[in-house]
Design a protein around this motif. Structure first.
Motif, mmCIF file in Angstrom:
data_model
loop_
_atom_site.group_PDB
_atom_site.id
_atom_site.type_symbol
_atom_site.label_atom_id
_atom_site.label_comp_id
_atom_site.label_asym_id
_atom_site.label_seq_id
_atom_site.Cartn_x
_atom_site.Cartn_y
_atom_site.Cartn_z
ATOM 1 N N ASP A 69 0.838 -1.203 0.000
ATOM 2 C CA ASP A 69 0.000 0.000 0.000
ATOM 3 C C ASP A 69 0.868 1.246 0.000
ATOM 4 O O ASP A 69 0.577 2.224 -0.686
ATOM 5 C CB ASP A 69 -0.931 0.007 1.222
ATOM 6 C CG ASP A 69 -2.060 -0.996 1.053
ATOM 7 O OD1 ASP A 69 -2.277 -1.440 -0.094
ATOM 8 O OD2 ASP A 69 -2.706 -1.350 2.052
ATOM 9 N N GLY A 70 1.953 1.155 0.796
ATOM 10 C CA GLY A 70 2.858 2.290 0.864
ATOM 11 C C GLY A 70 3.512 2.541 -0.481
ATOM 12 O O GLY A 70 3.573 3.667 -0.962
ATOM 13 N N TRP A 71 3.956 1.468 -1.093
ATOM 14 C CA TRP A 71 4.588 1.570 -2.413
ATOM 15 C C TRP A 71 3.604 2.208 -3.392
ATOM 16 O O TRP A 71 3.922 3.160 -4.108
ATOM 17 C CB TRP A 71 5.022 0.181 -2.866
ATOM 18 C CG TRP A 71 5.555 0.109 -4.260
ATOM 19 C CD1 TRP A 71 5.866 1.167 -5.085
ATOM 20 C CD2 TRP A 71 5.855 -1.071 -5.005
ATOM 21 N NE1 TRP A 71 6.346 0.707 -6.282
ATOM 22 C CE2 TRP A 71 6.352 -0.648 -6.265
ATOM 23 C CE3 TRP A 71 5.776 -2.435 -4.731
ATOM 24 C CZ2 TRP A 71 6.741 -1.560 -7.243
ATOM 25 C CZ3 TRP A 71 6.162 -3.333 -5.708
ATOM 26 C CH2 TRP A 71 6.637 -2.899 -6.948
ATOM 27 N N ASN A 72 2.404 1.647 -3.376
ATOM 28 C CA ASN A 72 1.358 2.135 -4.257
ATOM 29 C C ASN A 72 1.136 3.630 -4.057
ATOM 30 O O ASN A 72 1.186 4.426 -4.997
ATOM 31 C CB ASN A 72 0.071 1.354 -3.959
ATOM 32 C CG ASN A 72 -0.972 1.604 -5.019
ATOM 33 O OD1 ASN A 72 -0.725 2.317 -5.977
ATOM 34 N ND2 ASN A 72 -2.138 1.015 -4.839
ATOM 35 N N GLN A 73 0.930 3.987 -2.788
ATOM 36 C CA GLN A 73 0.654 5.392 -2.489
ATOM 37 C C GLN A 73 1.801 6.290 -2.903
ATOM 38 O O GLN A 73 1.604 7.342 -3.494
ATOM 39 C CB GLN A 73 0.439 5.556 -0.984
ATOM 40 C CG GLN A 73 -1.013 5.618 -0.623
ATOM 41 C CD GLN A 73 -1.185 5.952 0.838
ATOM 42 O OE1 GLN A 73 -0.365 6.655 1.427
ATOM 43 N NE2 GLN A 73 -2.246 5.460 1.424
ATOM 44 N N GLN A 74 3.016 5.824 -2.585
ATOM 45 C CA GLN A 74 4.166 6.665 -2.887
ATOM 46 C C GLN A 74 4.411 6.754 -4.375
ATOM 47 O O GLN A 74 4.749 7.810 -4.888
ATOM 48 C CB GLN A 74 5.407 6.109 -2.207
ATOM 49 C CG GLN A 74 5.522 6.568 -0.791
ATOM 50 C CD GLN A 74 6.631 5.832 -0.097
ATOM 51 O OE1 GLN A 74 6.414 4.786 0.488
ATOM 52 N NE2 GLN A 74 7.824 6.342 -0.205
ATOM 53 N N ALA A 75 4.254 5.599 -5.045
ATOM 54 C CA ALA A 75 4.471 5.608 -6.483
ATOM 55 C C ALA A 75 3.470 6.543 -7.142
ATOM 56 O O ALA A 75 3.806 7.336 -8.017
ATOM 57 C CB ALA A 75 4.334 4.198 -7.043
ATOM 58 N N LYS A 76 2.231 6.460 -6.676
ATOM 59 C CA LYS A 76 1.211 7.343 -7.238
ATOM 60 C C LYS A 76 1.527 8.790 -6.910
ATOM 61 O O LYS A 76 1.447 9.667 -7.767
ATOM 62 C CB LYS A 76 -0.159 6.989 -6.666
ATOM 63 C CG LYS A 76 -0.771 5.783 -7.311
ATOM 64 C CD LYS A 76 -2.144 5.600 -6.739
ATOM 65 C CE LYS A 76 -2.837 4.407 -7.335
ATOM 66 N NZ LYS A 76 -4.083 4.123 -6.653
ATOM 67 N N LEU A 77 1.861 9.005 -5.660
ATOM 68 C CA LEU A 77 2.161 10.362 -5.230
ATOM 69 C C LEU A 77 3.336 10.916 -6.032
ATOM 70 O O LEU A 77 3.289 12.044 -6.543
ATOM 71 C CB LEU A 77 2.483 10.367 -3.735
ATOM 72 C CG LEU A 77 2.505 11.735 -3.101
ATOM 73 C CD1 LEU A 77 1.108 12.332 -3.095
ATOM 74 C CD2 LEU A 77 3.041 11.657 -1.678
ATOM 75 N N ALA A 78 4.373 10.079 -6.155
ATOM 76 C CA ALA A 78 5.551 10.539 -6.898
ATOM 77 C C ALA A 78 5.173 10.839 -8.336
ATOM 78 O O ALA A 78 5.568 11.854 -8.901
ATOM 79 C CB ALA A 78 6.643 9.478 -6.841
ATOM 80 N N SER A 79 4.369 9.949 -8.927
ATOM 81 C CA SER A 79 3.960 10.172 -10.311
ATOM 82 C C SER A 79 3.151 11.441 -10.437
ATOM 83 O O SER A 79 3.293 12.191 -11.399
ATOM 84 C CB SER A 79 3.139 8.991 -10.822
ATOM 85 O OG SER A 79 3.940 7.856 -10.870
ATOM 86 N N ILE A 80 2.284 11.675 -9.463
ATOM 87 C CA ILE A 80 1.465 12.890 -9.503
ATOM 88 C C ILE A 80 2.360 14.120 -9.323
ATOM 89 O O ILE A 80 2.265 15.090 -10.061
ATOM 90 C CB ILE A 80 0.382 12.838 -8.405
ATOM 91 C CG1 ILE A 80 -0.642 11.754 -8.748
ATOM 92 C CG2 ILE A 80 -0.301 14.198 -8.250
ATOM 93 C CD1 ILE A 80 -1.595 11.428 -7.620
#
Lengths: 385, 424, 255
Positions: free
Chosen positions: A41-52
């Motif tokens: 979940d953390g990876w997901n959130q961070q990856a999304k956040l980073a992409s955003i």
């Protein structure tokens, strides 16, 4: 019920080491499930956040004939725009260019972005063209591939809007470090005004990054890609990781439950006399079954207790400090932070607890069910095999 | 003594069969699952190895230096002799050649005029020869969305969305246009045998997959290859062996000044995979530890039950005048024997299972939506050396420990009560 | 400006004449330069041409020699057939105005190159398709002035500086060294807008063919790339032959 609970508790604690081993393993499984899912979940959130933060913003408004996956579309994929009509949007102009670091030639995408933009995390303030040189920024992957360092000059060759060659040395003023490979590899960022000036594409852009407050309405010649669509790839990847992960921890859970099951079988076998006694003393068989089930189930409760004692400090430490990950996935086009901060949602914790309680109850009930068919007299004598 | 115990084990089925079966099962389960976990934990590394880095990779020095640009003009030449050298000197690995290339795909309409054109990212592997293992390695069969694998060198697979963009159907012809290794123009027609989904947008929208023989012909790379990948036959990256191999191979060529001389790179040294590998290994070690722990509890219980069931027998033996110590020792010896037998059988079965899972894996495609893609949907076990002994920990030690605990009862109770306990 | 002093007598007269006739020395110089360019064109360009030539491409690891036969009509139409090596044999290229088609016999396909592809190098050489595609006369797209004089290989040359007069040219500025007697360029340098040198052309082996001087060897060099550049060698050249119209059609590609 209260009696069953107290009895179960006393029985378990009485069994000593083995109970604690069972509980320990179950607790560990509990923590691990939380950890693994939290990590994803953390990876997901961070990856999304980073992409955003680095790339997508809140969606992209692309020139109709621009396709980010088709490098050939860069040449014509740009359009003029009136800045006043394009509020809440950060314009980016892409041109193809070549750089010549240390006698080699590299084809790159030259991306112009306003130096005063605040939408993306790119350190564009470095692009403020005040020092008399042409400042550009590149990512660490690009820097490694071209073997360029901060402060170094490199010859950039590009064409203006008429196709006329132009070439000037540019200065790498900053090498930025982003988890998002797709704004880094094979590209160089330059001030938008500078690029528009250099190429003669005044007030033209290839695409825009939308601001949070941007409300899309149809615009002729532009197509809008919402954020969710842009993030789809990450979602898919994480989903597949979750499934393969769940197989692992379900196996682990299964083996922990097997230990409980086995222990239950043993208890029922060893404590025939006790069972007989309970029944003789007037408990119904169902009550005895219930007692044993509660006892088995108590493993899960104790496990969660132990899990909480060990897990809360450990997991919250990890959630704050993060877990360091080597960065590997550039080639696969996957965004992954070097340091992932696991996220433990209430939903995840509650779900895992429920899973543990229900599964522990089932494996405790199955052996205990046998009691219902016992002949109490034989049981009392301890004569069952 | 051991012979006597052994006879006892064989003759008294209740003493032997059940515990041995349980231990075998437990041990084999431990081994299979441990192997499976190790495999699953390293799947990302594995994925990288399959697609990009190999377990080791040989490139020319100049190619390695510029590898991001797919510089086929710097590719390895004289690959046949290099491959046979690698095969004879490093027979533990399967050596395969690959070429990556760029170019343009042009789809003709009925009159032979272009109806669509697009830049293509090409991968050439040994598609036609199943013994190279490449099709399986890259999960290609599963990634096919429509059509089938090429049967001939003049057939190609292309990205599903790429096909849609160029309006290509199965059986259509498409022309590749690009440059050879020497920079000359080159053209090649291919028949689309199938479309493929990689699960990576950039590739779905622009990839073409060819047989290496076609690519060599097309790119004028006879006896050449961009990269030679080595894969350990068991499919498992062996860090020590790979590093040793890298050292020995590169040392031999140290004094060779040729910038096109081959150079070997281990998986560890590519794409920062080393750290991830270490991480995955320690993670899987934790998992295995938990496994062994849990299994130990199960088998310990088995040992306990085994001991408890025999209180009656111990009572009789005590009554006959055997000393408590002797009974206890024989109980422990027996447990050790049973544990050994069970662990051996279990390790055997477990290894077979682990090897099976290493080779065939568990397919989770059905659980992933968008299942036809190259991302790994088959979870595989990884047979590591520790699988050979790890089963003995729960198998022997837990069993013995369980028996020892239950055996303590022999000392605790009075002979009479033990005799009495089960009312002989 | 003071370079005018060094001009040969013949040119001095012309300059004097033009200086009187036109306004100031600058425009006069420009006119001189135009005249020189015209003379160069006369030498170098003919209505139609058939050439057999060889291209020597020096790759990083090997040298390739590619033979071809070209038919050209003016600057707008050209047709090239590659003769050797075996790999290239039968490959044909047709240029009509700003369009370029390539035919390959092995695939029996004709592909039109557009946009991005035109900027790729031809056969790994230091020339791009686009470089070959330029079909306008120099004086149509450049304003020329005389920059000075220089002796190259014992031949006196004028240095002309050409600055783009229209927008859609690849090279904003060129410098051409023109042989003062034969009106043949001996050297050319191509510059980016910023003044950065991009490519260098050296012409040599100048011999007289059909009454005109012509360079039989041309070396193209992308100065930003390492290497020795690409040689272009004329084996045979015919000026103003009759070329049937069908040569410059797409149908001839497949013949």
């Amino acid at each position: 019920m209260k009696l069953a609970f107290i009895l179960a508790y006393k029985n378990l604690i009485g069994a000593g080491l083995r109970t604690w081993l069972n509980v320990g393993i179950l607790a560990f499984t509990f923590i691990l499930i939380l950890f693994y899912n939290g990590l994803l979940d953390g990876w997901n959130q961070q990856a999304k956040l980073a992409s955003i933060e680095w790339e997508y913003g809140y969606g992209e408004l692309r020139a109709a004939n621009y396709d980010p996956y088709d490098p050939f579309s860069i040449q014509d994929g740009h359009q003029s725009y009136k800045p006043e009509d394009f509020n809440m949007l950060t314009p980016i102009l892409i041109r193809q260019a070549s750089i010549y670091p240390h006698g080699r030639m590299l084809s790159i995408s030259l991306k112009g972005i306003p130096h005063d933009q605040e939408q993306l995390k790119l350190p564009t303030t470095f692009l403020n063209p005040s020092q008399g040189e042409i400042p550009v920024i590149i990512g660490k992957r690009m820097a490694a591939a071209a073997k360029l360092k901060e402060g170094e000059e490199v010859l950039l060759r590009w064409r203006d809007k008429h196709g006329t060659f132009d070439a000037l040395p540019v200065t790498i003023v900053k090498i930025f470090d982003s988890d998002v490979g797709s704004i880094d590899s094979g590209q160089m960022w330059i001030g938008l005004a500078q690029l528009q000036e250099m190429t003669g594409f005044k007030a033209e852009a290839t695409y825009f990054v939308a601001n949070k407050n941007y409300n899309h309405q149809e615009r002729k010649g532009w197509s809008f890609i919402p954020q969710e669509t842009l993030l789809e790839d990450i979602n898919k990847l994480i989903a597949s990781k979750k499934i393969s992960g769940s197989i692992m921890y379900l196996l682990l859970l299964a083996i922990a439950l097997l230990a409980i099951f086995d222990t239950q079988v043993l208890s029922v076998f060893r404590r025939q006399k006790e069972i007989g006694t309970y029944i003789a003393m007037g408990m119904t068989r169902l009550q005895v079954v219930g007692l044993f089930t509660v006892e088995g189930n108590m493993y899960s409760l104790l496990a969660m207790l132990l899990g909480a004692i060990v897990g809360i400090p450990m997991l919250s430490f990890l959630a704050v400090k993060g877990i360091s990950f080597p960065e590997v996935t550039q080639g696969m086009g996957v965004t992954m932070a070097e340091r992932i901060f696991p996220v433990f949602s209430l939903q995840l914790i509650a779900g895992t607890m429920l899973l543990l309680i229900i599964s522990a109850t089932i494996v405790s009930f199955l052996p205990a069910k046998k009691i219902a068919n016992m002949n109490p007299v034989e049981a009392l004598k301890g004569k069952l095999q | 003594m051991i012979k006597f115990l052994f006879k006892g084990i064989i003759r008294d089925k209740s003493r032997s069969i059940l515990p041995i079966v349980v231990i075998s099962l437990g041990v084999s389960l431990t081994i299979v699952l441990s192997g499976f976990l190790s495999g699953a934990m390293t799947d990302m590394v594995d994925q990288n190895a399959r697609f990009e880095t190999g377990h080791v990779k040989v490139m020319s020095r100049a190619y390695a230096e510029n590898k991001e640009q797919l510089p086929n003009d710097l590719a390895l030449l004289g690959v046949d002799s290099l491959i046979s050298y690698l095969r004879s000197n490093y027979p533990d690995l399967q050596w395969v050649e690959r070429i990556r290339f760029g170019g343009l795909l042009d789809a003709p309409d009925a009159d032979g005029e272009s109806k669509g054109q697009g830049p293509a990212a090409g991968i050439a592997i040994n598609l036609l020869d199943a013994s190279s293992g490449e099709v399986e390695r890259m999960n290609i069969e599963r990634a096919i969305v429509s059509g089938a694998l090429p049967d001939y060198a003049n057939e190609a697979l292309i990205g599903d969305e790429f096909a849609k963009k160029l309006k290509l159907n199965i059986g259509d012809e498409v022309t590749y246009f690009g440059t050879t290794m020497n920079g000359s123009m080159t053209f090649q027609n291919f028949t689309i045998s199938g479309t493929i989904r990689f699960g990576i947008a950039a590739m779905d929208k622009g990839a073409i997959l060819l047989d290496i023989s076609a690519a060599r012909q097309m790119l004028d790379m006879q006896n050449g290859a961009g990269e030679i990948l080595g894969f350990f036959h068991n499919g498992v990256y062996n860090d020590k062996a790979a590093l040793a191999m890298e050292n020995s191979f590169n040392n031999q060529l140290k004094s060779n000044p040729d910038e096109y001389a081959p150079q070997m790179f281990t998986l560890r040294s590519q794409n920062n995979l080393g750290d991830l590998l270490d991480y995955a290994n320690s993670m899987s070690a934790i998992f295995v530890l938990i496994f062994v722990g849990a299994m130990s509890v199960v088998l310990w219980n088995t040992g306990l039950i085994g001991g408890l069931r025999r209180y009656q027998e111990f009572g009789i033996r005590l009554a006959l005048g055997e000393s408590k110590g002797k009974i206890y020792r024989s109980l422990v010896m027996e447990a050790t024997l049973i544990g050994m037998i069970g662990s051996l059988i279990g390790t055997g079965i477990g290894l077979v299972g682990a090897f099976y899972l290493q080779n065939y894996g568990i397919n989770i495609a059905g659980m992933v939506d968008n299942s036809s893609m190259m991302m790994p949907t088959v979870m595989r076990a990884k047979v590591t050396p520790n699988l050979y002994y790890i089963g003995f920990i729960p198998g022997v030690f837990a069993m013995v420990f369980g028996n020892m605990l239950s055996g303590i009862g022999i000392y605790k109770r009075e002979t009479a009560s033990l005799f009495n306990e089960l009312e002989v | 400006m003071n370079t005018a002093r060094n001009f040969t007598g013949k040119m001095k007269k012309i300059i004097l004449l033009f200086s009187f006739l036109f306004l100031g020395i600058m425009s006069g110089q420009a006119q001189d330069a135009q005249i020189i360019l015209d003379k160069v064109d006369k030498n170098m360009v003919s209505k139609t041409e058939i050439t057999e030539s060889e291209m020597i491409i020096r790759g990083k690891r090997n040298v390739q020699t590619i033979g071809s036969k070209s038919y050209t009509e003016g600057n707008k139409k050209s047709f090239t057939e590659y003769l050797y090596p075996e790999r290239e044999r039968g490959t044909k290229m047709l240029k009509l105005e700003d369009r370029l088609w390539i035919y390959s016999p092995s695939t029996d396909r004709t592909i039109q190159l557009s946009g991005h592809m035109l900027r790729q190098s031809v056969m790994g050489s230091d020339l791009s398709y686009e470089d070959m595609m330029e079909d306008r006369k120099l004086k149509e797209i450049y304003d020329a002035i005389i920059l000075g004089e220089e002796t190259i290989d014992e031949r006196k040359t004028w240095i002309l500086e050409l600055t783009a007069s229209v927008e859609n040219v690849s090279y904003h500025k060129r410098k051409i060294w023109v042989d003062q007697e034969r009106f043949i360029p001996l050297k050319e340098e191509l510059f980016a807008k910023s003044g950065q040198l991009l490519k260098k052309t050296t012409l040599s082996d100048i011999s007289q063919i059909d009454g005109r001087w012509y360079p039989k060897k041309i070396n193209f060099k992308d100065v930003l790339k390492s290497g020795n550049g690409t040689d272009f060698i004329i084996k045979k050249i015919q000026f103003n032959p009759a070329i049937p119209a069908y040569i410059f059609t797409k149908a001839s590609l497949k013949k």
